[in-house]
Design a protein around this motif. Structure first.
Motif, PDB file in Angstrom:
ATOM      1  N   ILE A 134       6.314 -15.844   5.863  1.00 61.43           N
ATOM      2  CA  ILE A 134       7.392 -15.479   6.779  1.00 61.43           C
ATOM      3  C   ILE A 134       7.601 -16.680   7.691  1.00 61.43           C
ATOM      4  N   PRO A 135       8.643 -17.455   7.492  1.00 61.72           N
ATOM      5  CA  PRO A 135       8.846 -18.637   8.336  1.00 61.72           C
ATOM      6  C   PRO A 135       8.870 -18.257   9.815  1.00 61.72           C
ATOM      7  N   GLU A 136       8.228 -19.076  10.624  1.00 61.80           N
ATOM      8  CA  GLU A 136       8.194 -18.806  12.062  1.00 61.80           C
ATOM      9  C   GLU A 136       9.614 -18.801  12.621  1.00 61.80           C
ATOM     10  N   GLY A 137       9.945 -17.759  13.355  1.00 59.79           N
ATOM     11  CA  GLY A 137      11.281 -17.633  13.924  1.00 59.79           C
ATOM     12  C   GLY A 137      12.289 -16.983  12.997  1.00 59.79           C
ATOM     13  N   TYR A 138      11.889 -16.690  11.762  1.00 55.97           N
ATOM     14  CA  TYR A 138      12.815 -16.081  10.801  1.00 55.97           C
ATOM     15  C   TYR A 138      13.158 -14.658  11.236  1.00 55.97           C
ATOM     16  N   LYS A 139      14.451 -14.342  11.305  1.00 62.67           N
ATOM     17  CA  LYS A 139      14.889 -13.039  11.798  1.00 62.67           C
ATOM     18  C   LYS A 139      15.364 -12.100  10.699  1.00 62.67           C
ATOM     19  N   GLY A 140      15.528 -12.629   9.501  1.00 65.83           N
ATOM     20  CA  GLY A 140      15.917 -11.779   8.388  1.00 65.83           C
ATOM     21  C   GLY A 140      17.414 -11.537   8.322  1.00 65.83           C
ATOM     22  N   LYS A 141      17.840 -11.072   7.150  1.00 63.09           N
ATOM     23  CA  LYS A 141      19.248 -10.736   6.919  1.00 63.09           C
ATOM     24  C   LYS A 141      19.342  -9.255   6.573  1.00 63.09           C
ATOM     25  N   GLU A 142      18.969  -8.945   5.337  1.00 59.66           N
ATOM     26  CA  GLU A 142      18.947  -7.535   4.934  1.00 59.66           C
ATOM     27  C   GLU A 142      17.682  -6.839   5.423  1.00 59.66           C
ATOM     28  N   LEU A 143      16.652  -7.631   5.717  1.00 60.98           N
ATOM     29  CA  LEU A 143      15.400  -7.117   6.285  1.00 60.98           C
ATOM     30  C   LEU A 143      15.243  -7.708   7.685  1.00 60.98           C
ATOM     31  N   PRO A 144      15.713  -7.016   8.721  1.00 62.44           N
ATOM     32  CA  PRO A 144      15.580  -7.567  10.079  1.00 62.44           C
ATOM     33  C   PRO A 144      14.116  -7.639  10.498  1.00 62.44           C
ATOM     34  N   LEU A 145      13.728  -8.780  11.062  1.00 61.38           N
ATOM     35  CA  LEU A 145      12.334  -8.993  11.450  1.00 61.38           C
ATOM     36  C   LEU A 145      12.244  -9.409  12.911  1.00 61.38           C
ATOM     37  N   TRP A 146      11.228  -8.902  13.577  1.00 54.35           N
ATOM     38  CA  TRP A 146      10.864  -9.329  14.925  1.00 54.35           C
ATOM     39  C   TRP A 146       9.441  -9.881  14.843  1.00 54.35           C
ATOM     40  N   VAL A 176     -17.325 -10.883   6.106  1.00 58.41           N
ATOM     41  CA  VAL A 176     -16.373 -11.159   7.183  1.00 58.41           C
ATOM     42  C   VAL A 176     -16.322 -12.656   7.477  1.00 58.41           C
ATOM     43  N   GLU A 177     -17.460 -13.314   7.383  1.00 50.34           N
ATOM     44  CA  GLU A 177     -17.480 -14.763   7.581  1.00 50.34           C
ATOM     45  C   GLU A 177     -16.596 -15.460   6.543  1.00 50.34           C
ATOM     46  N   SER A 178     -16.690 -15.033   5.291  1.00 48.87           N
ATOM     47  CA  SER A 178     -15.829 -15.597   4.246  1.00 48.87           C
ATOM     48  C   SER A 178     -14.374 -15.180   4.447  1.00 48.87           C
ATOM     49  N   LEU A 179     -14.177 -13.940   4.875  1.00 46.85           N
ATOM     50  CA  LEU A 179     -12.829 -13.434   5.121  1.00 46.85           C
ATOM     51  C   LEU A 179     -12.093 -14.299   6.136  1.00 46.85           C
ATOM     52  N   PHE A 180     -12.801 -14.739   7.181  1.00 48.38           N
ATOM     53  CA  PHE A 180     -12.130 -15.511   8.226  1.00 48.38           C
ATOM     54  C   PHE A 180     -11.439 -16.751   7.660  1.00 48.38           C
ATOM     55  N   ALA A 181     -12.089 -17.440   6.734  1.00 48.19           N
ATOM     56  CA  ALA A 181     -11.483 -18.646   6.165  1.00 48.19           C
ATOM     57  C   ALA A 181     -10.166 -18.321   5.473  1.00 48.19           C
ATOM     58  N   HIS A 182     -10.108 -17.172   4.806  1.00 45.66           N
ATOM     59  CA  HIS A 182      -8.872 -16.773   4.130  1.00 45.66           C
ATOM     60  C   HIS A 182      -7.811 -16.330   5.134  1.00 45.66           C
ATOM     61  N   VAL A 183      -8.237 -15.683   6.212  1.00 42.43           N
ATOM     62  CA  VAL A 183      -7.289 -15.300   7.259  1.00 42.43           C
ATOM     63  C   VAL A 183      -6.686 -16.552   7.903  1.00 42.43           C
ATOM     64  N   ALA A 184      -7.554 -17.471   8.320  1.00 42.51           N
ATOM     65  CA  ALA A 184      -7.071 -18.696   8.962  1.00 42.51           C
ATOM     66  C   ALA A 184      -6.194 -19.503   8.010  1.00 42.51           C
ATOM     67  N   GLY A 185      -6.602 -19.582   6.745  1.00 43.73           N
ATOM     68  CA  GLY A 185      -5.806 -20.321   5.772  1.00 43.73           C
ATOM     69  C   GLY A 185      -4.483 -19.649   5.474  1.00 43.73           C
ATOM     70  N   GLY A 186      -4.480 -18.321   5.436  1.00 38.91           N
ATOM     71  CA  GLY A 186      -3.262 -17.593   5.112  1.00 38.91           C
ATOM     72  C   GLY A 186      -2.247 -17.563   6.233  1.00 38.91           C
ATOM     73  N   LEU A 187      -2.690 -17.738   7.474  1.00 38.27           N
ATOM     74  CA  LEU A 187      -1.764 -17.679   8.610  1.00 38.27           C
ATOM     75  C   LEU A 187      -0.882 -18.919   8.704  1.00 38.27           C
ATOM     76  N   GLY A 188      -1.308 -20.010   8.097  1.00 36.85           N
ATOM     77  CA  GLY A 188      -0.403 -21.138   7.913  1.00 36.85           C
ATOM     78  C   GLY A 188      -0.398 -22.210   8.977  1.00 36.85           C
ATOM     79  N   ASN A 189      -1.282 -22.132   9.980  1.00 39.81           N
ATOM     80  CA  ASN A 189      -1.252 -23.156  11.029  1.00 39.81           C
ATOM     81  C   ASN A 189      -2.468 -24.074  10.978  1.00 39.81           C
ATOM     82  N   CYS A 190      -3.208 -24.051   9.871  1.00 42.76           N
ATOM     83  CA  CYS A 190      -4.386 -24.909   9.731  1.00 42.76           C
ATOM     84  C   CYS A 190      -4.157 -25.948   8.637  1.00 42.76           C
ATOM     85  N   ARG A 191      -4.564 -27.176   8.929  1.00 40.45           N
ATOM     86  CA  ARG A 191      -4.546 -28.233   7.913  1.00 40.45           C
ATOM     87  C   ARG A 191      -5.852 -28.271   7.141  1.00 40.45           C
TER      88      ARG A 191
END
Length: 348
Positions: free
Chosen positions: A324-336, A60-75
Motif C-alpha cells: 500500500i503506497p504511503e499516502g495512497y488514498k484509493g479509487k474504488e477502494l477508499p483508504l485512510w 516471535v523473534e523470527s516473526l519480528f524480522a518479517h514484520v519489519a521487512g514487510g512494513l517497507g521502511n527497512c533497508r
C-alpha cells in the motif's frame, strides 16, 4: 525485501560442533566426540520442543524480522546476537537485531513476547539485563529500541527505554503505556481504515455443472472472482489485492457465506466483512495495523491450533505483506492511512 541466501547445513553445523567442542573438549578426528555431539543435539532439541515458552519466544523473534521487512521502511535487518564476541568490557550482551532504515538511521532492537492475559499487568525488564544491552549499544553509538509483541492482542509496540516506567530493580511497561508511546511508525507501520463493507464473490463457471444439495452445500467450479468495497466493484489490480488482504488478515468480522441465484440457477457465493461496531460519525472504520496483519499471515505458516509448528519459514517478508503506497488514498477502494506518533509524556 528478500533474505540473503546462506548454507546453514554446510557451515552452521560445524560452527555448532566447534562451540560445543570448546565446552566438552571435542576433537574433529575422534568418532566418539562426533557421536556425543549428535546425542547432545538430539537431547537439546527434544527439550526445546517440550518448552512452549521457548518456542513461542523464538517464533516471535523470527516473526519480528518479517514484520519489519514487510512494513517497507527497512533497508537491512540483521540478526545481531549470533556469533562470538570478544571484548574487554564487562556486562555486555548483544540485542536481537540491527536495522537500517531507508533514511539511513540505524537501531538495535531487542524483541520480547508478552502473553499476559491482563493488559494492565506490568511487563518487566530487569535493570541488570537492560544495562548489558545498553552497554553493547553504547559501544556502537547506536540507539536501542524494544519491540514487544502482545500476542493475545496481536499488537506490536516499539519503545525506547525512556518510555518505560522505572521501579526499584526493574523497568516495566503495560499494554496501555506501550500503545501511547509506540514508535512502530519508524518501521513503516500504519493503521488502515476503509469504507465498510468489503465483499468477495466467487462466481460459478456457468459452462460447468454446479449444484446445491439439501444441506445447502454448493459444488461448483469458480469461473470468476469479483471484489467489492461498499457495493462498488473494485477493478484495479492493486486495490483488489489490497482489499483481499484486508479481508483475510484485518479485524473485520466475516458474515456467513451467502448463496447467489438467478432464474437460471446457482450463480456463486458471496463473503462479506464488516466491523463489529459500524462507524457513526465518519464513513470509514479501522480494519487494523499492517504489523498485526503480517503477524496473522506469518502465523498461518508457523502456528497450528495455537501450537508452534515452525519457528521460521523459507518465505521472504514480502510474501506476508501487502503493498500500500504511503499516502495512497484509493479509487474504488477508499483508504485512510494513519501513522501513529508516540506521546513521550504519557504515564498511564
Amino acid at each position: 525485501m528478500k533474505r540473503v541466501k546462506r548454507n546453514p547445513e554446510k557451515f552452521e553445523v560445524i560452527d555448532l560442533f566447534t562451540a560445543l567442542g570448546r565446552e566438552h573438549g571435542y576433537k574433529l578426528s575422534v568418532e566418539e566426540d562426533a557421536n556425543d555431539f549428535v546425542e547432545r543435539i538430539g537431547s537439546s532439541l527434544k527439550a526445546s520442543r517440550d518448552n512452549p515458552n521457548l518456542l513461542h519466544g523464538k517464533r516471535v523473534e523470527s516473526l519480528f524480522a518479517h514484520v519489519a521487512g514487510g512494513l517497507g521502511n527497512c533497508r537491512l535487518i540483521k540478526q545481531e546476537d549470533s556469533g562470538e564476541i570478544f571484548t574487554d568490557e564487562q556486562d555486555i550482551q548483544a540485542p536481537d537485531y540491527k536495522v537500517i532504515l531507508n533514511n539511513g538511521s540505524q537501531y538495535f532492537i531487542e524483541v520480547k513476547n508478552c502473553h499476559f492475559p491482563n493488559i494492565k499487568s506490568p511487563y518487566p525488564f530487569k535493570k541488570d539485563y537492560l544495562r548489558k544491552i545498553e552497554n553493547y549499544s553504547d559501544l556502537h553509538d547506536t540507539p536501542l529500541l524494544f519491540a514487544i509483541y502482545f500476542s493475545r492482542q496481536n499488537k506490536w509496540f516499539l519503545l525506547r527505554k525512556e518510555s518505560l516506567i522505572e521501579q526499584k530493580n526493574r523497568y516495566v511497561t503495560d499494554f496501555i503505556n506501550a500503545m501511547a508511546q509506540n514508535e512502530m511508525s519508524l518501521l513503516g507501520d500504519r493503521t488502515i481504515g476503509t469504507e465498510p463493507k468489503l465483499s468477495i464473490e466467487l462466481l460459478a463457471d456457468r459452462s460447468q455443472e454446479s449444484n446445491v444439495n439439501k444441506k445447502g452445500e454448493a459444488s461448483f467450479i469458480i469461473g470468476d472472482v469479483k471484489v467489492y468495497s461498499s457495493d462498488r466493484e473494485i477493478t484495479d489490480d492493486l486495490e483488489k489485492s489490497v482489499a483481499f488482504y484486508l479481508m483475510r488478515f484485518g479485524t473485520w468480522v466475516e458474515s456467513e457465506a451467502e448463496g447467489m441465484f438467478d432464474d437460471d440457477g446457482f450463480l456463486g457465493a458471496r463473503f462479506s466483512y464488516e466491523p463489529e461496531l459500524p462507524p457513526e460519525e465518519q464513513i470509514f472504520s479501522m480494519i487494523g495495523e499492517l504489523s498485526s496483519m503480517i503477524s496473522i499471515s506469518y502465523g498461518e505458516q508457523t502456528l497450528y491450533e495455537k501450537s508452534v509448528v515452525a519457528l521460521d519459514t523459507n518465505l521472504d517478508p514480502e510474501v506476508f505483506a501487502v503493498e500500500i503506497p504511503e499516502g495512497y488514498k484509493g479509487k474504488e477502494l477508499p483508504l485512510w492511512q494513519f501513522m501513529m506518533q508516540p506521546n513521550p509524556k504519557f504515564r498511564g
